[in-house]
Design an enzyme around this catalytic site. Sequence first.
Site, PDB file in Angstrom:
ATOM      1  N   LYS A  85       1.158  11.385 -18.720  1.00 15.33           N
ATOM      2  CA  LYS A  85       0.461  12.746 -18.632  1.00 15.33           C
ATOM      3  C   LYS A  85       0.775  13.509 -20.231  1.00 15.33           C
ATOM      4  CE  LYS A  85       0.096  16.717 -15.745  1.00 15.33           C
ATOM      5  NZ  LYS A  85       0.390  17.246 -14.395  1.00 15.33           N
ATOM      6  N   SER A 160      -3.182  18.618 -11.437  1.00 16.07           N
ATOM      7  CA  SER A 160      -3.466  18.748 -12.810  1.00 16.07           C
ATOM      8  C   SER A 160      -3.455  17.257 -13.482  1.00 16.07           C
ATOM      9  CB  SER A 160      -2.780  19.529 -13.317  1.00 16.07           C
ATOM     10  OG  SER A 160      -1.410  19.028 -13.102  1.00 16.07           O
ATOM     11  N   SER A 184       0.588  18.604  -7.990  1.00 16.97           N
ATOM     12  CA  SER A 184      -0.427  17.808  -9.090  1.00 16.97           C
ATOM     13  C   SER A 184      -0.303  16.214  -9.138  1.00 16.97           C
ATOM     14  CB  SER A 184      -0.030  18.505 -10.527  1.00 16.97           C
ATOM     15  OG  SER A 184      -0.727  19.605 -10.413  1.00 16.97           O
TER      16      SER A 184
HETATM   17  N1  GLN Z   1      -2.668  22.593  -8.309  1.00 19.62           N
HETATM   18  C1  GLN Z   1      -1.439  23.343  -8.309  1.00 19.62           C
HETATM   19  C2  GLN Z   1      -1.758  24.736  -9.167  1.00 19.62           C
HETATM   20  O1  GLN Z   1      -2.650  24.977  -9.772  1.00 19.62           O
HETATM   21  C3  GLN Z   1      -0.497  22.416  -8.578  1.00 19.62           C
HETATM   22  C4  GLN Z   1      -0.234  22.090 -10.049  1.00 19.62           C
HETATM   23  C5  GLN Z   1       0.812  21.305 -10.611  1.00 19.62           C
HETATM   24  O2  GLN Z   1       1.543  20.792  -9.311  1.00 19.62           O
HETATM   25  N2  GLN Z   1       1.140  21.024 -11.810  1.00 19.62           N
HETATM   26  O3  GLN Z   1      -0.689  25.347  -9.634  1.00 19.62           O
END
Ligand code: GLN
Length: 495
Positions: A85, A160, A184
């Site tokens: 990532k 994400s 994410s």
């Molecule tokens: N979707 C969640 C957010 O927008 C989690 C993001 C993540 O785990 N990095 O914050």
Amino acid sequence: MLDVKDLTIEKAGKMMRNGELTSIGLVSACLKNIEEKNKELNIFLEVFSGSAFGGDDALEQAKKADEIIKSGKGGKLTGIPIAIKDNILINGRKVSAGSKMLENYTASYDAFVIKKLKEAGAVLIGRTNMDEFAMGSSTENSAYGPVKNPFDTSRVPGGSSGGSAAAVATGMCLGALGSDTGGSIRQPASFCGVVGMKPSYDIVSRSGVMAMASSLDQIGPFAKNSEDAKIIFDTIVGKDEMDSTSVDFTSQSFSSGPRSGPRPLGKALSGSVIGVPREWLKDGVDKEVLENFEESLEKLKKAGYKIKDVLLPYSKYALAVYYILMPAEVSTNLSRLDGVRYGLRKEGENLPGRQAGVFDTYKKSRSAGFGAETRRRIILGTYVLSHGYYDAYYNKAWKVRHAIEKEFENIFKDVDFVMTPTTPTTAFKFGEKSDPLQMYLSDIFTVPANIAGIPSISIPSGFSKENLPMGIQFTGPLFSDESLFAIEKDLRENK
Ligand code: GLN
């Protein structure tokens, strides 16, 4: 040409050690998949191939791995292509966190997890697309355009870490790393039909990972199945002196729950008690997702698991707590990106007044570098931390966080795991969730594990009528990480 779409890390490793496959062959097959599909799917922001990398591109790494394997010193990850990532630092390579702010930023050291992968002889194949600074559930917040879901290109891959999930699903690599602050890893794993796991807080060092919300962030693996995910997990866990909060997982055992201590992968967990918080499933969950969840429960019963309804009343507030604590931490963590110390710089005007020129530079750089969602969260975070509101929001959220931690601790005296669908819906269409609150709700089942710091895994559980992957999630007590991998195997073998 070798078909890598269904090839596991375990099998490829064995084939390489038996001389039936080379890492060069394996990596070439992945690179070919990338070449064929990346233009359309936008999974990789950068592929480490070509002479630009001065002897350190993917094929060069593969060549070295083949030599190690030949000498008999190869381990389970030697020669295996892994995608990273874009918020994890690899020395000498660009790392942008999906943001314009860091478009030209180059990492000056290896993250702990990268060091570990390199030591294991893994081949780092490229950096994957993501929501800007890991904020989002769809990759639509990436400054470089979204990733498309490989099962239906009109839909999101989840976020994400959508790029990492889609890379594994399409055979562009055999495993990947992601980060999970509120879901994410697990949510995109569910949307792309792969296994994704968030380890217990602190058992994987955060050194060299761009901080989003430090009290919630964790690095974890994506793979096709739990055996593979565990191979990556085993490689990246460990105490690191560069992260003072990291703990040596292998010396810990967990004592809550009807049974205690980690259970080795491969041993059926039959007889374990699974808690189901029925109340969480009442509103906003798709019918098909619910049906799939019930089917999975039946399979688990057949495999010898016991199912028990549980109540988790405080955890209902996990999402609300998350959207106070997370932006507070985001606003502080991202304050270093000011056009002076790091990142994009837009020269300010030399206005009258003390430091006005510097402030104008801050303002112009941050406005140009950050996307809308990032700016929203910085503003929200600054607000909840401001003098008049700190007690009302930030402090209160911490109190509820402690109550949620306690609640899970107590529930694990009664059950071994808590099970829910990973997400309330299957992958949604691009643009479908234009209201940020709707988007935030897609993390409703994943966020509690981050708030409580406990491990959680998303496991593929079948397909919808529209052929979209679905996933179920298991969350266990602190340090029960190894047991979570074993459930996937049980479920797979009890189809
Ligand atoms: N979707 C969640 C957010 O927008 C989690 C993001 C993540 O785990 N990095 O914050």
